[in-house]
Design a protein around this motif. Structure first.
Motif, mmCIF file in Angstrom:
data_model
loop_
_atom_site.group_PDB
_atom_site.id
_atom_site.type_symbol
_atom_site.label_atom_id
_atom_site.label_comp_id
_atom_site.label_asym_id
_atom_site.label_seq_id
_atom_site.Cartn_x
_atom_site.Cartn_y
_atom_site.Cartn_z
ATOM 1 N N ASN A 56 0.833 -1.205 0.000
ATOM 2 C CA ASN A 56 0.000 0.000 0.000
ATOM 3 C C ASN A 56 0.867 1.254 0.000
ATOM 4 O O ASN A 56 0.578 2.217 -0.697
ATOM 5 C CB ASN A 56 -0.911 0.021 1.232
ATOM 6 N N ALA A 60 1.183 4.151 -2.778
ATOM 7 C CA ALA A 60 0.952 5.565 -2.442
ATOM 8 C C ALA A 60 2.144 6.425 -2.862
ATOM 9 O O ALA A 60 2.205 7.603 -2.516
ATOM 10 C CB ALA A 60 0.680 5.710 -0.949
ATOM 11 N N ASP A 81 4.958 5.578 6.060
ATOM 12 C CA ASP A 81 5.489 5.968 4.748
ATOM 13 C C ASP A 81 5.341 7.461 4.534
ATOM 14 O O ASP A 81 4.672 8.152 5.304
ATOM 15 C CB ASP A 81 4.775 5.179 3.639
ATOM 16 N N ILE A 86 -4.088 9.658 2.860
ATOM 17 C CA ILE A 86 -5.469 9.233 2.581
ATOM 18 C C ILE A 86 -6.391 10.429 2.824
ATOM 19 O O ILE A 86 -6.252 11.129 3.839
ATOM 20 C CB ILE A 86 -5.871 8.063 3.503
ATOM 21 N N LEU A 94 -12.487 3.494 4.507
ATOM 22 C CA LEU A 94 -11.146 2.967 4.235
ATOM 23 C C LEU A 94 -11.043 1.472 4.524
ATOM 24 O O LEU A 94 -10.465 0.713 3.744
ATOM 25 C CB LEU A 94 -10.108 3.740 5.074
ATOM 26 N N THR A 100 -11.507 0.352 -2.532
ATOM 27 C CA THR A 100 -10.169 0.546 -3.086
ATOM 28 C C THR A 100 -10.151 1.779 -3.968
ATOM 29 O O THR A 100 -11.184 2.165 -4.520
ATOM 30 C CB THR A 100 -9.721 -0.686 -3.904
ATOM 31 N N SER A 101 -8.985 2.387 -4.071
ATOM 32 C CA SER A 101 -8.857 3.522 -4.991
ATOM 33 C C SER A 101 -8.203 3.075 -6.292
ATOM 34 O O SER A 101 -7.893 3.886 -7.145
ATOM 35 C CB SER A 101 -8.007 4.601 -4.318
ATOM 36 N N LYS A 102 -7.985 1.756 -6.417
ATOM 37 C CA LYS A 102 -7.117 1.317 -7.510
ATOM 38 C C LYS A 102 -7.824 0.605 -8.658
ATOM 39 O O LYS A 102 -7.221 0.352 -9.685
ATOM 40 C CB LYS A 102 -6.030 0.405 -6.936
ATOM 41 N N PHE A 117 -5.634 -4.046 -5.310
ATOM 42 C CA PHE A 117 -6.807 -3.750 -6.144
ATOM 43 C C PHE A 117 -8.048 -4.402 -5.558
ATOM 44 O O PHE A 117 -9.147 -4.090 -5.918
ATOM 45 C CB PHE A 117 -6.616 -4.219 -7.577
ATOM 46 N N ARG A 118 -7.836 -5.333 -4.606
ATOM 47 C CA ARG A 118 -8.989 -6.060 -4.109
ATOM 48 C C ARG A 118 -9.685 -5.326 -2.970
ATOM 49 O O ARG A 118 -10.774 -5.704 -2.567
ATOM 50 C CB ARG A 118 -8.569 -7.451 -3.636
ATOM 51 N N GLY A 119 -9.013 -4.327 -2.435
ATOM 52 C CA GLY A 119 -9.616 -3.572 -1.343
ATOM 53 C C GLY A 119 -9.945 -4.440 -0.146
ATOM 54 O O GLY A 119 -10.947 -4.228 0.535
ATOM 55 N N ALA A 121 -7.219 -5.813 2.046
ATOM 56 C CA ALA A 121 -6.162 -5.969 3.029
ATOM 57 C C ALA A 121 -6.458 -5.227 4.325
ATOM 58 O O ALA A 121 -6.491 -5.834 5.405
ATOM 59 C CB ALA A 121 -4.837 -5.502 2.439
ATOM 60 N N LEU A 122 -6.702 -3.940 4.222
ATOM 61 C CA LEU A 122 -6.951 -3.181 5.445
ATOM 62 C C LEU A 122 -8.184 -3.709 6.159
ATOM 63 O O LEU A 122 -8.189 -3.879 7.377
ATOM 64 C CB LEU A 122 -7.108 -1.690 5.127
HETATM 65 P P1 ADP Z 1 -6.125 -2.181 -2.079
HETATM 66 O O1 ADP Z 1 -4.681 -1.933 -1.835
HETATM 67 O O2 ADP Z 1 -6.374 -3.491 -2.711
HETATM 68 O O3 ADP Z 1 -6.794 -1.045 -2.746
HETATM 69 P P2 ADP Z 1 -6.303 -2.018 0.779
HETATM 70 O O4 ADP Z 1 -7.293 -2.518 1.748
HETATM 71 O O5 ADP Z 1 -4.922 -2.499 0.915
HETATM 72 O O6 ADP Z 1 -6.856 -2.324 -0.667
HETATM 73 O O7 ADP Z 1 -6.307 -0.456 0.834
HETATM 74 C C1 ADP Z 1 -7.509 0.259 0.614
HETATM 75 C C2 ADP Z 1 -7.226 1.635 0.135
HETATM 76 O O8 ADP Z 1 -6.656 2.398 1.170
HETATM 77 C C3 ADP Z 1 -6.250 1.715 -0.996
HETATM 78 O O9 ADP Z 1 -6.881 1.553 -2.234
HETATM 79 C C4 ADP Z 1 -5.659 3.108 -0.823
HETATM 80 O O10 ADP Z 1 -6.451 4.041 -1.486
HETATM 81 C C5 ADP Z 1 -5.778 3.357 0.654
HETATM 82 N N1 ADP Z 1 -4.488 3.180 1.347
HETATM 83 C C6 ADP Z 1 -4.109 2.110 2.068
HETATM 84 N N2 ADP Z 1 -2.875 2.275 2.586
HETATM 85 C C7 ADP Z 1 -2.452 3.484 2.170
HETATM 86 C C8 ADP Z 1 -1.239 4.216 2.363
HETATM 87 N N3 ADP Z 1 -0.216 3.750 3.087
HETATM 88 N N4 ADP Z 1 -1.163 5.456 1.787
HETATM 89 C C9 ADP Z 1 -2.189 5.920 1.053
HETATM 90 N N5 ADP Z 1 -3.328 5.264 0.842
HETATM 91 C C10 ADP Z 1 -3.487 4.068 1.383
#
Ligand code: ADP
Ligand code: MG
Length: 614
Positions: A56, A60, A81, A86, A94, A100-102, A117-119, A121-122
């Motif tokens: 992530n 970013a 980082d 965000i 979030l 996801t933003s991707k 891309f799967r949105g 992890a977090l």
């Molecule tokens: P994904 O990476 O598959 O999009 P995540 O659950 O890992 O899903 O993250 C969700 C969203 O949170 C990301 O799409 C991103 O927009 C935002 N994000 C997560 N970690 C960070 C980070 N360290 N800096 C900026 N944006 C982040």
């Protein structure tokens, strides 16, 4: 609610009569349970959480990433980082699943360049741990901090002081998954895995500086600076002793009927020694694993280099994005791609030719039809001449024979046996002619004159199991499962074979069938029996320290030498074990063509030979 992952459904005891029962009611699982199960797949262990967080940060656009870990990641994982941060408005969703933003449409998946891309992890981390996010975006006066549980914010984001970027803290990972926490606690700490992971990222992303440390430790275990060259970063992370032994490698293919890719990287040379392979593989910027490729490279090494060392490999492969399916695994760790086999073969060839062309000072073991040299005692330095002849004749590497012509009997057994380069020369030449030559050279005397041997042969033949025989005869070697098991394919079935047992049986049958007719390999230097036996006896009782046993050992060794001398004629005639007048071992039998036995075991072998004779 807690999930016990070890729970298995009750099953009827095998063999018991199935009783008619009411079918159980099918219920919809509670969403929190579904989420937790899914979360456990994405975040399998602390190291996988770290990987997601670092990815992530890379997505970013961070140029500096630091990781702090406490208690192997179970107590705390903190990744900070200096990326784009965000947006405040995005904080509420979030950590929801599939935010996801991707990625917006399914088609985007084909060309996705970001790691995530799967949105998931977090979100996953909030279901199996306590997540706190601190972030600030460009142009803001202050940042925000907010904690999450089960996908949702625990409170409104609180304004706070923050440095550029994002810091994500995961505490008490797996607090609600008893079984997983226990296994992880019992298993060794995940910290080395995390260090390994960050090291891999660090040598790939040379424009990002990484640090990784244990919570409270003043010294980081990984610490890199930006703008170092790839080799420099390998030096910083893995040390000069490894970096020194690396060679640059690259290859590509642009034929769409085979594969389209570019590869560049570093591979270890003949001087590098390690017990385990280190394979750092990036495909389209993604840190992944590709077992078939790793295995193919290992085979290239063991078939080409004299030492049975495992390689160090760093490789970056670029493929057209639409050829890669990154979506096959919830953690995106294993990828699959088009024309995998062709790509693997091309890279294997490249590695092989690099190994052969790069080093003309390495040591070679030589084995010809008339003489063999293969141990520490009998290693020969190669010259440019025999090197190039080896190089030429290695056009068809032995491992390829296994795959491409599975009916060729040559492919069958040595796939299980460790390839020793001593046998390499032979493998390279036309196998059929080698065999013929061996046959011609063989003593024409018929071993089967001996009724006792005849009986043993008959016994073997009578025990042949037609089904198994067919499997062994027509199987395709797939690969090694671990040190003692190999996978074989026969028709549509996959078999797991204990290679150790099969090899023993094979050797036994070979000995019986070749009894009195062994082809011999000549040691380049005669090896004194007495010394070999002393070595074996010393190895036998390692714990006894003093020298007082030395005299005793010497007596036994002398006795055994006498015994072997007495039986020398017999040993030579029946087994081609030749001992000269000066009590030196000079020749050993070839039990299996193209296989060079491990000479470290010769002392032990002689000792047992003595025992058997008594
Ligand atoms: P994904 O990476 O598959 O999009 P995540 O659950 O890992 O899903 O993250 C969700 C969203 O949170 C990301 O799409 C991103 O927009 C935002 N994000 C997560 N970690 C960070 C980070 N360290 N800096 C900026 N944006 C982040
Ligand atoms: Mg992600």
């Amino acid at each position: 609610m807690q999930i016990d992952e070890d729970e298995t459904p009750a099953m009827a005891a095998p063999g018991s009569e199935a009783q008619w029962r009411e079918p159980p009611v099918i219920r919809r699982l509670e969403e929190s349970v579904v989420n937790r199960i899914a979360a456990g797949e994405v975040v399998q262990r602390p190291a996988s959480a770290v990987k997601e967080l670092v990815e992530n940060s890379l997505d970013a656009g961070a140029t500096s990433i630091s990781v702090v870990v406490k208690d192997g990641g179970l107590k705390l994982i903190q990744v900070s980082d200096n990326g784009h941060g965000i947006r405040y408005e995005d904080l509420p969703i979030l950590c929801e699943r599939h935010t996801t933003s991707k990625l917006t449409s399914f088609e985007d998946l084909q060309t996705i360049k970001s790691m995530g891309f799967r949105g998931e992890a977090l979100a996953s981390m909030t279901y199996v741990g306590h997540v706190t996010v601190t972030t600030i975006t460009d142009g803001q006066l202050h940042g925000y901090r907010v904690s999450y549980r089960d996908g949702v914010m625990e409170h409104e984001p609180k304004p706070c002081a923050a440095v550029k970027g994002t810091q994500i803290m995961v505490e008490n990972l797996f607090y609600n998954m008893v079984a997983r926490r226990k296994t992880l606690q019992n298993a060794s700490d995940d910290y080395p895995k995390i260090v390994d992971l960050i090291s891999r990222f660090a040598i790939y992303h040379t424009n990002v500086s990484f640090t990784c440390r244990k919570h409270g430790a003043s010294k980081a275990d990984v610490s890199t600076v930006t703008s170092a060259s790839r080799l420099d970063s390998i030096k910083i992370v893995y040390g000069i002793s490894i970096a020194r032994e690396l060679m640059e490698i690259g290859t590509s293919d642009s034929n769409p009927t085979r594969s389209v890719f570019e590869m560049d990287g570093y591979i270890s040379n003949a001087n590098y020694v390690a017990k385990k392979t280190t394979m750092i593989l990036f495909i389209n910027d993604r840190l992944v694993e590709c077992t078939p490729l790793k295995r193919a490279i290992e085979v290239a090494y063991s078939a080409t280099l004299p030492k049975a060392s495992k390689p160090f490999i760093f490789m970056s492969i670029r493929l057209p994005p639409e050829h890669v399916d990154v979506n096959v695994h919830p953690t995106k760790r294993e990828v699959s791609f088009l024309n995998q086999e062709s790509l693997v073969n091309t890279i294997q060839d490249a590695v092989e030719s690099k190994l052969m062309s790069s080093n003309n000072t390495r040591t070679f073991h030589t084995q010809t039809l008339t003489s063999t040299a293969m141990t520490h005692m009998v290693v020969k330095k190669d010259t440019q001449e025999n090197f190039s002849s080896v190089a030429k004749s290695q056009k068809v590497p032995v491992n390829k024979m296994v795959r491409t012509d599975w009916r060729d009997p040559s492919g069958r057994m040595h796939a299980y046996l460790q390839d020793k380069p001593g046998s390499q020369n032979e493998k390279n030449s036309d196998l059929a002619s080698v065999r013929n030559a061996i046959r011609l050279r063989r003593n024409p005397k018929e071993a089967l004159d001996l009724t006792s041997v005849q009986e043993l042969v008959r016994e073997i033949d009578s025990k042949v199991h037609p089904g198994l025989h067919d499997i062994v005869k027509n199987c395709i070697y797939v690969g090694l499962a671990d040190e003692s098991f190999a996978l074989l394919q026969h028709n549509t079935h996959l078999y797991l074979v204990n290679v150790v047992n099969v090899s023993k049986e094979l050797m036994y049958q070979q000995v019986i069938r070749r009894f009195g007719n062994f082809n011999a390999m000549q040691l380049s230097e005669p090896a004194p029996l007495l010394e070999l036996l002393m070595m074996a006896l010393k190895d036998e009782d390692l714990d006894s320290t003093g020298d007082e046993n030395d005299d005793f050992r010497k007596k036994i060794a002398e006795m055994n030498t006498d015994l072997l001398m007495k039986k020398a004629e017999l040993l030579d005639e029946y087994f081609s074990i030749h001992i000269d007048e000066q009590q030196n071992l000079t020749r050993l039998p070839v039990v299996l063509d193209q296989h060079t036995p491990d000479m470290d075991h010769v002392p032990e072998f002689l000792l047992t030979l003595g025992y058997l004779d008594q």
